[in-house]
Enzyme design. Structure first.
Site, PDB file in Angstrom:
ATOM      1  N   GLU A   1      52.433  42.347  38.126  1.00 22.56           N
ATOM      2  CA  GLU A   1      51.710  43.622  37.983  1.00 22.56           C
ATOM      3  C   GLU A   1      52.513  44.754  38.615  1.00 22.56           C
ATOM      4  O   GLU A   1      53.180  44.573  39.637  1.00 22.56           O
ATOM      5  CB  GLU A   1      50.313  43.506  38.594  1.00 22.56           C
ATOM      6  N   ALA A   2      52.418  45.921  37.983  1.00 23.76           N
ATOM      7  CA  ALA A   2      53.242  47.053  38.405  1.00 23.76           C
ATOM      8  C   ALA A   2      52.534  47.980  39.382  1.00 23.76           C
ATOM      9  O   ALA A   2      53.168  48.876  39.948  1.00 23.76           O
ATOM     10  CB  ALA A   2      53.693  47.847  37.182  1.00 23.76           C
ATOM     11  N   GLN A   3      51.227  47.790  39.609  1.00 22.02           N
ATOM     12  CA  GLN A   3      50.484  48.713  40.478  1.00 22.02           C
ATOM     13  C   GLN A   3      51.033  48.723  41.898  1.00 22.02           C
ATOM     14  O   GLN A   3      50.955  49.724  42.600  1.00 22.02           O
ATOM     15  CB  GLN A   3      48.998  48.326  40.518  1.00 22.02           C
TER      16      GLN A   3
ATOM     17  N   SER B   1      52.240  39.072  43.937  1.00 21.81           N
ATOM     18  CA  SER B   1      50.948  39.637  43.568  1.00 21.81           C
ATOM     19  C   SER B   1      49.982  38.576  43.063  1.00 21.81           C
ATOM     20  O   SER B   1      50.383  37.523  42.577  1.00 21.81           O
ATOM     21  CB  SER B   1      51.129  40.697  42.476  1.00 21.81           C
TER      22      SER B   1
ATOM     23  N   CYS C   1      43.774  46.418  47.785  1.00 19.92           N
ATOM     24  CA  CYS C   1      42.548  45.628  47.669  1.00 19.92           C
ATOM     25  C   CYS C   1      42.775  44.167  48.012  1.00 19.92           C
ATOM     26  O   CYS C   1      41.808  43.452  48.308  1.00 19.92           O
ATOM     27  CB  CYS C   1      41.982  45.750  46.262  1.00 19.92           C
ATOM     28  N   ASN C   2      44.019  43.696  47.981  1.00 21.62           N
ATOM     29  CA  ASN C   2      44.229  42.271  48.279  1.00 21.62           C
ATOM     30  C   ASN C   2      45.365  42.001  49.264  1.00 21.62           C
ATOM     31  O   ASN C   2      45.822  40.871  49.369  1.00 21.62           O
ATOM     32  CB  ASN C   2      44.466  41.474  46.986  1.00 21.62           C
TER      33      ASN C   2
ATOM     34  N   GLY D   1      33.788  54.894  40.515  1.00 21.82           N
ATOM     35  CA  GLY D   1      34.978  55.271  41.272  1.00 21.82           C
ATOM     36  C   GLY D   1      36.015  55.893  40.350  1.00 21.82           C
ATOM     37  O   GLY D   1      36.262  55.380  39.253  1.00 21.82           O
ATOM     38  N   ALA D   2      36.630  56.976  40.818  1.00 17.57           N
ATOM     39  CA  ALA D   2      37.613  57.685  39.987  1.00 17.57           C
ATOM     40  C   ALA D   2      38.952  57.830  40.696  1.00 17.57           C
ATOM     41  O   ALA D   2      39.735  58.720  40.390  1.00 17.57           O
ATOM     42  CB  ALA D   2      37.078  59.068  39.610  1.00 17.57           C
TER      43      ALA D   2
END
Length: 437
Positions: free
Chosen positions: A114-116, A109, A50-51, A190-191
């Site tokens: 962040e771990a995503q 990030s 997303c970024n 959204g899932a």
């Protein structure tokens, strides 16, 4: 062959540029194949979140590789190359290695630590593996980057107890809703991966009741069941929006899910003094750009998150991760230098074997009376002598090649022994991994 990393992120481009650059999951294999068919690109991995949108590539020339990758990104996004260049960052060689490790450890990030990003890198690497666009160099880089990210989280407090883009967005939402989100009704649209993270974070924050909607009702049902939320049909969106205070939207839709017309109707029904806060975490955006400014609507998107980033982890934590990154970059560069000389050493040994075989044929031609046992004994002796002579120099040259400036040794060996060492391509390379993630 060297590493080249090219990309755009929240640091260099606003969401209007990122949503044009973003590469939907279904299109990643096509982009990878376009990249590795370019003249200067032999391996490629694409990271699209997303970024950030990034390409990691093995290239046989800096300027050629840069031009090839920029052209592919320009064709995909529809942004002219000269305009796109103003939004891109470029890292080459050692800088590309360092950048990949800083990304994996969360230092680059929007929400530091962040771990995503680890899961996103893993997915990108998996796609490249499935598409056969990652060769020896990128296999090693990606696996080591994932290991470095895990190490950073395991050995430091960089992650600040699970900070993420979602938690950062909720902190900003709380500012607009009196500081406390407990008991606030919320909706997640959204899932997918980001939607699931949003549901988990909202549940932990104490919002409620929590509802989930998704174009695929089955996925919404499963996610709702896992977190004690309620799944609602996507066609009831207008009604549900009048009943919640917070919306987190994170779909993969290429067109706005929350249009100006829909939001205008919803806001009229809600009445004055009852604002709706929408956290738009999708790229492309789920909220139509022309909806901005509607009375009673507060939209927090990627641009807003970038502008309103909160305090980073303690300096000591980031310094500890930077130290890990520096150490791991040195290790990786040593591996790269050692890997570069391996084909040359193999070619030298092959040349030696060819000389031995040729001399054996000459000898046996002159001594036909030799028995098979004698022939085998002479052959073993000659090969053993050559191997013993080559052993110490080849071990030592591998050690020297792994040190800074060691790339000169491979070239020197090729020159001294007139060796023809072809460059490996991504199709030829078989990964020899030093540490799996």
């Amino acid at each position: 062959m060297n590493l080249l990393s090219i990309g755009a992120s929240y640091r260099t481009a606003d969401v209007s540029v990122l949503e044009r650059l973003v590469i939907p999951e279904a299109q990643v294999p096509e982009i990878l194949q376009k990249l590795v068919t370019q003249p200067y690109v032999s391996e490629a991995v694409v990271v699209s979140t997303c970024n950030r949108v990034e390409v990691y590539a093995a290239v046989n020339g800096f300027h050629g590789g840069l031009g090839d990758i920029c052209n592919v990104l320009s064709q995909h996004s529809g942004i002219p190359a000269n305009e796109l260049a103003g939004h891109l960052y470029v890292h080459y060689g050692e800088a590309a290695v360092q950048h990949s490790f800083r990304v994996s450890s969360g230092l680059d990030s929007m929400v530091v630590g962040e771990a995503q990003i680890l899961g996103q890198l893993r997915d990108a690497y998996h796609s490249a593996t499935e598409s056969d666009s990652a060769g020896r160099l990128l296999h090693e880089l990606m696996q080591q980057a994932l290991r470095v990210g895990k190490r950073a989280h395991a050995e430091t407090g960089i992650d600040r107890a699970g900070q993420s883009v979602v938690t950062a967005a909720l902190e900003m939402a709380a500012d607009h809703l009196g500081g406390d989100l407990t008991g606030r009704p919320a909706l997640v649209i959204g899932a997918g991966a980001m939607g699931s993270l949003s549901v988990a974070t909202l549940t932990r924050t104490g919002v409620g009741p929590l509802r989930i909607t998704n174009r695929s009702a089955d996925r919404a049902d499963r996610l709702a069941e896992a977190y004690g939320a309620v799944a609602v049909p996507i066609d009831s969106l207008a009604t549900v929006l009048t009943e919640v205070d917070i919306v987190v939207s994170a779909t993969a839709s290429t067109t706005p899910v929350l249009t100006r017309e829909l939001l205008s109707t919803v806001l009229d029904s809600r009445g004055a003094g009852n604002p709706l806060v929408v956290l738009d975490l999708a790229v492309p955006r789920d909220v139509a750009p022309d909806a901005a400014g509607l009375p009673g609507l507060i939209v927090i998107d990627i641009d807003g998150l970038a502008a309103g980033r909160r305090a980073a982890p303690a300096a000591a934590e980031t310094a500890a991760v930077e130290q890990i990154v520096t150490s791991e970059v040195d290790n990786f560069l040593g591996w790269m230098r050692g890997a570069e000389i391996a084909p040359t050493v193999a070619a030298l040994r092959t040349r030696a074997e060819e000389v031995v075989s040729a001399e054996m044929r000459k000898l046996l031609g002159r001594r036909p009376e030799f028995t098979e046992e004698q022939r085998a004994d002479v052959s073993r002796t000659l090969h053993r002598v050559v191997q013993q002579i080559l052993h110490s120099p080849t071990v030592r040259v591998r050690q020297l090649a792994a040190e800074p400036g060691g790339d000169q040794y491979a070239a020197l060996l090729r020159e001294l022994f007139d060796l023809d060492v072809p460059l490996a391509t991504h199709a030829d390379a078989v990964p020899e991994i030093g540490g799996k993630a």
